[in-house]
Design a protein around this motif. Structure first.
Motif, PDB file in Angstrom:
ATOM      1  N   ARG A  49      38.339 -22.950  73.677  1.00  0.00           N
ATOM      2  CA  ARG A  49      37.446 -22.084  74.454  1.00  0.00           C
ATOM      3  C   ARG A  49      36.203 -22.857  74.863  1.00  0.00           C
ATOM      4  O   ARG A  49      35.838 -23.842  74.247  1.00  0.00           O
ATOM      5  CB  ARG A  49      37.071 -20.860  73.641  1.00  0.00           C
ATOM      6  CG  ARG A  49      38.295 -20.026  73.277  1.00  0.00           C
ATOM      7  CD  ARG A  49      37.892 -18.881  72.419  1.00  0.00           C
ATOM      8  NE  ARG A  49      37.111 -17.956  73.235  1.00  0.00           N
ATOM      9  CZ  ARG A  49      37.490 -16.728  73.526  1.00  0.00           C
ATOM     10  NH1 ARG A  49      38.620 -16.276  73.059  1.00  0.00           N
ATOM     11  NH2 ARG A  49      36.743 -15.945  74.252  1.00  0.00           N
ATOM     12  N   ASN A  50      35.541 -22.351  75.894  1.00  0.00           N
ATOM     13  CA  ASN A  50      34.306 -22.941  76.366  1.00  0.00           C
ATOM     14  C   ASN A  50      33.224 -21.859  76.263  1.00  0.00           C
ATOM     15  O   ASN A  50      33.363 -20.797  76.866  1.00  0.00           O
ATOM     16  CB  ASN A  50      34.469 -23.399  77.815  1.00  0.00           C
ATOM     17  CG  ASN A  50      33.233 -24.083  78.347  1.00  0.00           C
ATOM     18  OD1 ASN A  50      32.110 -23.670  78.102  1.00  0.00           O
ATOM     19  ND2 ASN A  50      33.443 -25.144  79.089  1.00  0.00           N
ATOM     20  N   PRO A  51      32.139 -22.113  75.502  1.00  0.00           N
ATOM     21  CA  PRO A  51      31.130 -21.070  75.320  1.00  0.00           C
ATOM     22  C   PRO A  51      30.474 -20.629  76.630  1.00  0.00           C
ATOM     23  O   PRO A  51      30.102 -19.465  76.780  1.00  0.00           O
ATOM     24  CB  PRO A  51      30.116 -21.703  74.368  1.00  0.00           C
ATOM     25  CG  PRO A  51      30.356 -23.160  74.439  1.00  0.00           C
ATOM     26  CD  PRO A  51      31.797 -23.336  74.787  1.00  0.00           C
TER      27      PRO A  51
ATOM     28  N   GLU B 121      22.511 -25.447  80.422  1.00  0.00           N
ATOM     29  CA  GLU B 121      22.378 -25.473  81.881  1.00  0.00           C
ATOM     30  C   GLU B 121      22.693 -24.103  82.475  1.00  0.00           C
ATOM     31  O   GLU B 121      21.994 -23.632  83.381  1.00  0.00           O
ATOM     32  CB  GLU B 121      23.300 -26.539  82.475  1.00  0.00           C
ATOM     33  CG  GLU B 121      23.322 -26.582  83.985  1.00  0.00           C
ATOM     34  CD  GLU B 121      21.984 -26.967  84.620  1.00  0.00           C
ATOM     35  OE1 GLU B 121      21.813 -26.697  85.820  1.00  0.00           O
ATOM     36  OE2 GLU B 121      21.115 -27.517  83.925  1.00  0.00           O
ATOM     37  N   TYR B 122      23.732 -23.462  81.998  1.00  0.00           N
ATOM     38  CA  TYR B 122      24.113 -22.142  82.509  1.00  0.00           C
ATOM     39  C   TYR B 122      23.001 -21.130  82.259  1.00  0.00           C
ATOM     40  O   TYR B 122      22.645 -20.342  83.140  1.00  0.00           O
ATOM     41  CB  TYR B 122      25.420 -21.691  81.862  1.00  0.00           C
ATOM     42  CG  TYR B 122      25.965 -20.400  82.417  1.00  0.00           C
ATOM     43  CD1 TYR B 122      26.229 -20.257  83.772  1.00  0.00           C
ATOM     44  CD2 TYR B 122      26.231 -19.326  81.589  1.00  0.00           C
ATOM     45  CE1 TYR B 122      26.735 -19.068  84.288  1.00  0.00           C
ATOM     46  CE2 TYR B 122      26.739 -18.146  82.091  1.00  0.00           C
ATOM     47  CZ  TYR B 122      26.994 -18.016  83.440  1.00  0.00           C
ATOM     48  OH  TYR B 122      27.489 -16.847  83.944  1.00  0.00           O
TER      49      TYR B 122
ATOM     50  N   LEU C 212      30.443 -16.734  77.699  1.00  0.00           N
ATOM     51  CA  LEU C 212      29.237 -15.997  78.051  1.00  0.00           C
ATOM     52  C   LEU C 212      29.356 -15.424  79.460  1.00  0.00           C
ATOM     53  O   LEU C 212      29.008 -14.273  79.701  1.00  0.00           O
ATOM     54  CB  LEU C 212      28.004 -16.906  77.956  1.00  0.00           C
ATOM     55  CG  LEU C 212      26.675 -16.253  78.332  1.00  0.00           C
ATOM     56  CD1 LEU C 212      26.380 -15.050  77.441  1.00  0.00           C
ATOM     57  CD2 LEU C 212      25.545 -17.275  78.250  1.00  0.00           C
ATOM     58  N   ARG C 213      29.875 -16.206  80.371  1.00  0.00           N
ATOM     59  CA  ARG C 213      30.041 -15.726  81.745  1.00  0.00           C
ATOM     60  C   ARG C 213      30.952 -14.487  81.772  1.00  0.00           C
ATOM     61  O   ARG C 213      30.666 -13.515  82.460  1.00  0.00           O
ATOM     62  CB  ARG C 213      30.610 -16.813  82.644  1.00  0.00           C
ATOM     63  CG  ARG C 213      30.671 -16.367  84.090  1.00  0.00           C
ATOM     64  CD  ARG C 213      31.255 -17.452  84.990  1.00  0.00           C
ATOM     65  NE  ARG C 213      31.105 -17.115  86.373  1.00  0.00           N
ATOM     66  CZ  ARG C 213      31.700 -16.109  86.997  1.00  0.00           C
ATOM     67  NH1 ARG C 213      32.523 -15.308  86.348  1.00  0.00           N
ATOM     68  NH2 ARG C 213      31.506 -15.859  88.269  1.00  0.00           N
ATOM     69  N   GLN C 214      32.041 -14.526  81.009  1.00  0.00           N
ATOM     70  CA  GLN C 214      32.960 -13.387  80.977  1.00  0.00           C
ATOM     71  C   GLN C 214      32.270 -12.144  80.405  1.00  0.00           C
ATOM     72  O   GLN C 214      32.435 -11.037  80.932  1.00  0.00           O
ATOM     73  CB  GLN C 214      34.202 -13.718  80.159  1.00  0.00           C
ATOM     74  CG  GLN C 214      35.187 -12.563  80.123  1.00  0.00           C
ATOM     75  CD  GLN C 214      36.408 -12.848  79.271  1.00  0.00           C
ATOM     76  OE1 GLN C 214      36.453 -13.819  78.535  1.00  0.00           O
ATOM     77  NE2 GLN C 214      37.393 -11.990  79.368  1.00  0.00           N
TER      78      GLN C 214
END
Length: 136
Positions: free
Chosen positions: A36-38, A82-83, A42-44
């Motif tokens: 998974r990519n955090p 960055e996000y 978070l975006r989801q």
């Protein structure tokens, strides 16, 4: 959480509960266990909240990046930082077309790097939560 806005899983029962809170704590796996990519996680989460009620993403939020003690977390933290920066700096409260993810009126997202296994970041998390409650 995927599909909660469409009343899948806990769906609306869960989202209705979130409507009453003063702020939101998102706990994401910074180590990316299970591939998974955090940042994507978070975006989801933010997408589901936006699809249900965009007002929810305007609430102050703490993003608790857990498992930072694991070596694989380092590769994901830069992208997550960055996000969150992009979320907080997006003009007019939007990051992407049709997706309202930040708020000009106090909905800033705060990142706290933590490890439940070692206790790293827990004091900072408690302080951030208390600060948000006192500010309200």
């Amino acid at each position: 959480v995927d599909g909660a806005h469409a009343n899948r899983g806990l769906g609306h029962a869960f989202l209705r509960h979130i409507e009453r809170v003063q702020g939101i704590i998102f706990v994401v796996d910074a180590a990316g266990v299970d591939g998974r990519n955090p940042r994507d996680d978070l975006r989801q989460l933010l997408e589901e909240l936006t699809k249900y009620d965009p007002v929810l993403t305007r609430k102050p939020a703490i993003v608790l990046a857990n498992k930072v003690d694991l070596p694989s977390a380092k590769q994901h933290l830069a992208g997550l930082r960055e996000y969150i920066r992009e979320l907080n700096e997006a003009p007019n409260g939007t990051l992407e077309t049709g997706l309202e993810l930040t708020a000009p009126q106090g909905g800033a997202k705060v990142l706290i790097e933590s490890s439940m296994a070692t206790g790293l970041g827990l004091k900072e998390a408690v302080f951030a939560i208390r600060s948000q409650l006192i500010a309200r």
